[in-house]
Design an enzyme around this catalytic site. Structure first.
Site, short mmCIF file in Angstrom:
data_model
loop_
_atom_site.label_atom_id
_atom_site.label_comp_id
_atom_site.label_asym_id
_atom_site.label_seq_id
_atom_site.Cartn_x
_atom_site.Cartn_y
_atom_site.Cartn_z
CG ASP A 240 -4.35 -13.17 8.47
OD1 ASP A 240 -4.81 -14.26 8.10
OD2 ASP A 240 -4.50 -12.74 9.63
CE LYS B 190 -4.21 1.70 0.34
NZ LYS B 190 -5.10 1.72 -0.82
CG ASP C 249 -8.22 -16.87 5.18
OD1 ASP C 249 -7.21 -17.61 5.16
OD2 ASP C 249 -8.95 -16.75 6.17
#
Ligand code: NAD
Length: 368
Positions: free
Chosen positions: A252, A196, A256
């Site tokens: 993380d 980012k 997923d």
């Protein structure tokens, strides 16, 4: 078996909830590999998570850490459960996960998201978007906001403030980039670094170090992507990715998301490497909602064992045999309920699915 192979040792940590259930086939597989002369292996059991807190007062007992230090690799089921949710932070089962990863120095978490063609109907995405999907998420695991200091909840002038710190050093970024580039070299030679950098200084450094490591890998393509765009691209066109490397928090979440592309969380394995001893675990948790019902999918656990053979024991052959066995069982139409898809096949429980893979592995080894 390679003639110069030395005895390797594995620590087995089934943990809580569905952990011990999905661990069911593991022992039989290891025993068979040893008895049939395909591997020189020994193993021992240990405690981690809620069951460890129940028995010893600690989610990660010192004895488990000592055992892990004596092993070449650790295979973990899952930890956690509602019973432990109200415990203080340092007694929580999840604390043991962070603790063992940190202790082992396992700074790189690899999460392959590969779609078995037999399961293209189990994904929520259209088959043409995900068919032949094969991407690898490399998540930095021991740094970033999950470990950065200062952290805590402070009260200033009567107002409470929660604090966490996103922080990365140059060496931390350098080593995770090398893992990503090395993996890409053995795959389609493409790394996408996710950050980012339009908002965060830690991401600006992340990008700079990625560029500088890239100079040593001129044969691999490097591109950068902001995390918000990466989250969108993963569902829009996931096949554009080969190796996706990112920090702890973004990894993380994105891993997923990538996992869900392939149908079920019950199919996905992970490896945490970088230290002396690798840690291998399915990406799912202890699934208290289905624990004890013999319906959990044990394939992520079995595929984690395959990764253990590949990355810690240098046994690509055994990793391949296990993956082929899983694929053959799926081809035969066996499914646990989470991957049943449309037009249901032969639905089996946790135990039966484990047995099918075990029998298939025996056949694969005999016919190799
Ligand atoms: P979860 O992964 O345990 O479950 C999420 C959903 O996926 C549930 O509906 C569950 O039934 C299903 N599911 C998970 N594994 C499955 C399998 N093998 N086969 C079929 N379905 C499966 O996540 P959660 O519900 O958010 O967390 C439950 C507990 O697990 C919590 O205590 C959490 O802290 C812990 N947890 C542990 C780990 C770990 O040990 N690595 C990871 C995530 C969560």
């Amino acid at each position: 078996m390679k003639s110069e192979e030395r005895m390797k040792k594995i620590l087995l940590l089934p943990g809580d909830g569905i952990g011990p259930e999905v661990f069911g086939p593991v022992q039989g597989i290891l025993e068979h590999l040893v008895k049939s002369g395909h591997a020189l292996l020994e193993w021992e059991d240990g405690l981690i998570g809620g069951i460890a807190t129940d028995r010893t007062g600690f989610p990660l007992p010192p004895e488990t850490v000592e055992k892990a230090d004596r092993c070449d690799a650790v295979l973990l089921g899952a930890v956690g459960g509602p019973k432990y949710d109200t415990l203080p932070y340092d007694k929580r089962p999840e604390r043991a996960l962070l603790g063992i990863r940190e202790h082992l120095g396992a700074f790189a978490n690899l999460r392959p998201a590969r779609l078995f063609p037999e399961l293209s109907g189990s994904s929520t995405l259209k088959p043409e978007v995900i068919s032949d999907l094969d991407l690898m998420v490399v998540r930095e695991l021991t740094g970033g906001i999950y470990f950065g200091k200062p952290r805590g909840i402070v009260t200033e002038e009567g107002i409470r403030r929660g604090i966490n710190t996103e922080t990365y050093t140059e060496p931390e970024i350098d080593r995770i980039m090398r893992v990503a580039f090395d993996l890409a070299r053995k795959r389609r030679k493409k790394v996408t670094s996710v950050d980012k950098a339009n908002v965060l200084e830690s991401s600006v450094l992340w990008r700079e170090v990625a560029e500088s490591v890239h100079k040593k890998y001129p044969d691999v393509e490097l591109s950068h992507m902001y995390v918000d765009n990466a989250a969108m691209q993963l569902v829009r066109n996931p096949k554009q990715f080969d190796v996706l490397v990112t920090g702890n928090l973004f990894g993380d979440i994105l891993s997923d998301e990538a996992a869900q592309l392939t149908g079920s969380i019950g199919m996905l394995a992970s490896a945490s490497i970088g230290g002396k001893t690798g840690l291998y675990e399915p990406i799912h948790g202890s699934a208290p909602d289905i624990a004890g019902k013999d319906i959990a999918n044990p394939l992520a656990m079995i595929l984690s064992l395959a990764l253990l053979f590949r990355y810690s024991l240098d046994r690509e052959d055994l990793a391949g045999f296990l993956e082929t066995s899983v694929r053959n069982v799926l081809k035969e139409g066996y499914r646990t309920t989470d991957i049943r898809g449309d037009g249901t096949k032969k639905i089996v429980g946790t135990r039966e699915m484990g047995e099918k893979v075990f029998l298939e592995l025996k056949k694969v080894l005999e016919n190799k």
